[in-house]
Design a protein around this motif. Structure first.
Motif, mmCIF file in Angstrom:
data_model
loop_
_atom_site.group_PDB
_atom_site.id
_atom_site.type_symbol
_atom_site.label_atom_id
_atom_site.label_comp_id
_atom_site.label_asym_id
_atom_site.label_seq_id
_atom_site.Cartn_x
_atom_site.Cartn_y
_atom_site.Cartn_z
ATOM 1 N N VAL A 224 80.280 27.292 -38.476
ATOM 2 C CA VAL A 224 79.313 26.073 -39.167
ATOM 3 C C VAL A 224 80.691 26.014 -40.350
ATOM 4 C CG1 VAL A 224 78.779 25.184 -40.221
ATOM 5 C CG2 VAL A 224 77.652 25.772 -38.229
ATOM 6 N N ALA A 225 81.143 27.435 -40.979
ATOM 7 C CA ALA A 225 82.384 27.268 -41.786
ATOM 8 C C ALA A 225 83.253 27.408 -41.643
ATOM 9 C CB ALA A 225 81.736 28.414 -42.443
ATOM 10 N N LEU A 248 70.694 26.320 -43.145
ATOM 11 C CA LEU A 248 71.971 25.741 -42.061
ATOM 12 C C LEU A 248 71.570 25.063 -41.248
ATOM 13 C CD1 LEU A 248 74.724 27.791 -40.947
ATOM 14 C CD2 LEU A 248 72.902 29.718 -39.871
ATOM 15 N N LEU A 249 70.350 24.970 -40.826
ATOM 16 C CA LEU A 249 70.573 23.717 -39.230
ATOM 17 C C LEU A 249 71.065 22.712 -40.248
ATOM 18 C CD1 LEU A 249 66.654 23.970 -38.118
ATOM 19 C CD2 LEU A 249 69.135 24.503 -37.151
ATOM 20 N N ALA A 253 73.676 19.565 -39.138
ATOM 21 C CA ALA A 253 73.623 18.399 -38.779
ATOM 22 C C ALA A 253 74.343 17.843 -39.737
ATOM 23 C CB ALA A 253 71.929 18.162 -39.230
ATOM 24 N N ALA A 254 74.772 17.673 -40.435
ATOM 25 C CA ALA A 254 75.369 16.780 -41.548
ATOM 26 C C ALA A 254 76.521 17.329 -40.596
ATOM 27 C CB ALA A 254 75.610 17.563 -43.453
ATOM 28 N N ALA A 255 77.685 18.202 -40.668
ATOM 29 C CA ALA A 255 79.135 18.627 -39.723
ATOM 30 C C ALA A 255 78.675 17.897 -38.854
ATOM 31 C CB ALA A 255 79.415 20.275 -39.983
ATOM 32 N N GLY A 256 77.779 17.339 -38.530
ATOM 33 C CA GLY A 256 77.868 16.768 -36.401
ATOM 34 C C GLY A 256 78.131 17.773 -35.429
ATOM 35 N N ILE A 257 77.963 19.176 -35.243
ATOM 36 C CA ILE A 257 78.400 19.830 -34.572
ATOM 37 C C ILE A 257 77.066 19.598 -33.737
ATOM 38 C CG2 ILE A 257 78.606 21.914 -33.985
ATOM 39 C CD1 ILE A 257 79.613 22.603 -37.520
ATOM 40 N N PRO A 258 77.313 19.689 -32.160
ATOM 41 C CA PRO A 258 76.344 19.391 -31.284
ATOM 42 C C PRO A 258 76.156 21.436 -31.083
ATOM 43 C CG PRO A 258 78.172 18.505 -30.917
ATOM 44 C CD PRO A 258 78.971 18.755 -31.826
ATOM 45 N N ILE A 259 74.890 21.543 -30.234
ATOM 46 C CA ILE A 259 74.341 22.269 -30.138
ATOM 47 C C ILE A 259 74.345 22.562 -28.764
ATOM 48 C CG2 ILE A 259 73.130 24.402 -30.075
ATOM 49 C CD1 ILE A 259 72.557 24.882 -32.857
#
Ligand SMILES: [Zn+2]
Length: 390
Positions: A224-225, A248-249, A253-259
């Motif tokens: 994420v970083a 971390l969640l 979410a703020a970065a809009g990264i899908p899992i």
């Protein structure tokens, strides 16, 4: 012009089915979606009867080179490239026949998935559209090193450049160890943030998205970083369990990264999951509930190829499993195998939706998956680029 009629349509997004749609197809693309209309005269007409039409499914994480045997690593090592290509061709056909019309191969040997991608590009009816990462980028003796060596610290930019020059569609980074690689552990991070950031920067300079294999908290945090575009697995595994970390969640979410939850599988009768996995299941259910509650886009994929429970046609089973285990509405589970992965794979304008201008990659199933997602496995027709393949 081809006109296809079904009893109802899930367009990849909307919660309400389109009743008695006629989908018009021209030049491999969807020309129009006409609710309740009669097929235009002069068009070739296919009436699918009491079936639900939906976008061809998108599996954002599989391995065509792994053969879904009990020892996929040993089996791969024992075969030469031509033999591996032959089984990759049948794996691709198997996926397509189940209605999986787009796959993203996140780890091959010797860039073989790119070879197959280029081969199938000239003959869409022979397989799904393939996006390919080539060999995953990992540390020396790191997770899946046997697919193409490891990258020493400080050399990750060169590894990304090499992949870009080979023509990959996506960069796959191994940010933690994994279950199938001896000497690595899923909860332990691989690469430091500086290396991962260099890889992301280099990939983006080449216009390539980056997805990171990450199980443990540290590897997820590093990815994420570093600014990755997607996280694979995202299990938050620890040495002896799994547990999310709220802060971390929030940043994911703020970065809009899908899992991409690699949870779709095909149960093997008489072969219960190994004890470590069985112990983990309730913990992972809690993890993915928290992931979803945090507002992180949750994609359903397979990791197909890595074992007998993961043949390459497993994805259609995923929505029922996701919906059943996490208690999410069927429509959300259906989006998780159509529009969501299409967007995450950079194909949001061509795949994962039944709408004008989109590729005519279509699946039709008996019954209504919007009320019962298990209906996804009762295939009545598959179209790839407007050609009926089943
Ligand atoms: Zn994988």
């Amino acid at each position: 012009m081809l006109a296809i009629r079904a009893a109802r349509l899930f367009d990849g997004d909307g919660a309400d089915p389109v009743e008695r749609p006629v989908v018009l197809v021209e030049g491999g693309r969807i020309a129009a979606v006409l609710p309740g209309a009669e097929p235009p005269s002069g068009a070739e007409f296919v009436d699918l009867g009491d079936a639900t039409m939906l976008p061809g499914l998108v599996d954002s994480h599989l391995h065509l080179a792994f053969d879904a045997s009990a020892d996929p690593v040993g089996s791969l090592a024992a075969r030469d490239d031509d033999e591996v290509l032959a089984t990759m061709r049948s794996a691709a056909r198997l996926a397509l026949s189940a209605g999986i019309t787009t796959v993203r191969d996140l780890g091959d040997r010797g860039y073989l998935a790119l070879k197959l991608r280029d081969e199938l590009a000239g003959d869409p009816a022979a397989g799904p559209q393939i996006l390919a990462a080539g060999p995953p980028i990992t540390t020396v003796r790191g997770h899946c090193w046997f697919l193409g060596g490891g990258t020493p610290p400080g050399e990750i930019r060169a590894a990304v450049r090499e992949h870009a020059s080979r023509g990959v569609d996506v960069i796959k980074l191994m940010a933690t160890g994994g279950e199938m690689t001896e000497g690595t552990a899923s909860h332990v991070a691989q690469f430091d943030v500086a290396d991962l950031r260099a890889a992301v920067d280099e990939a983006h300079r080449h216009g390539l998205p980056v997805t990171a294999h990450a199980h443990g908290r540290d590897g997820i945090a590093n990815a994420v970083a570093a600014g990755v575009d997607m996280i694979e697995h995202g299990t938050f595994m620890t040495a002896d369990g799994a547990a999310t970390e709220p802060a971390l969640l929030e940043s994911i979410a703020a970065a809009g990264i899908p899992i991409g939850a690699t949870v779709a599988h095909t149960p093997v009768p008489g072969a219960p999951p190994p004890p470590r996995v069985a112990m983990m299941i309730p913990l992972l259910i809690a993890v993915f509930r928290n992931v979803r509650a945090a507002g992180i886009p949750l994609i359903c994929s397979t990791d197909a190829g890595i074992g007998p429970m993961s043949p390459h046609d497993s994805l259609p089973r995923g929505p029922a499993q996701l919906s059943g285990l996490l208690g999410i509405p069927p429509v959300e589970a259906l989006r998780a195998v159509t529009s969501l992965p299409a967007r995450a794979c950079g194909l949001g304008d061509t795949k994962g939706r039944v709408a004008p201008g989109y590729d005519a990659d279509l699946l039709a199933v008996a019954g209504d998956p919007l009320t019962d997602p298990a209906a996804l496995t009762t295939v009545s027709a598959v179209f790839r680029a407007g050609v009926r393949v089943r």
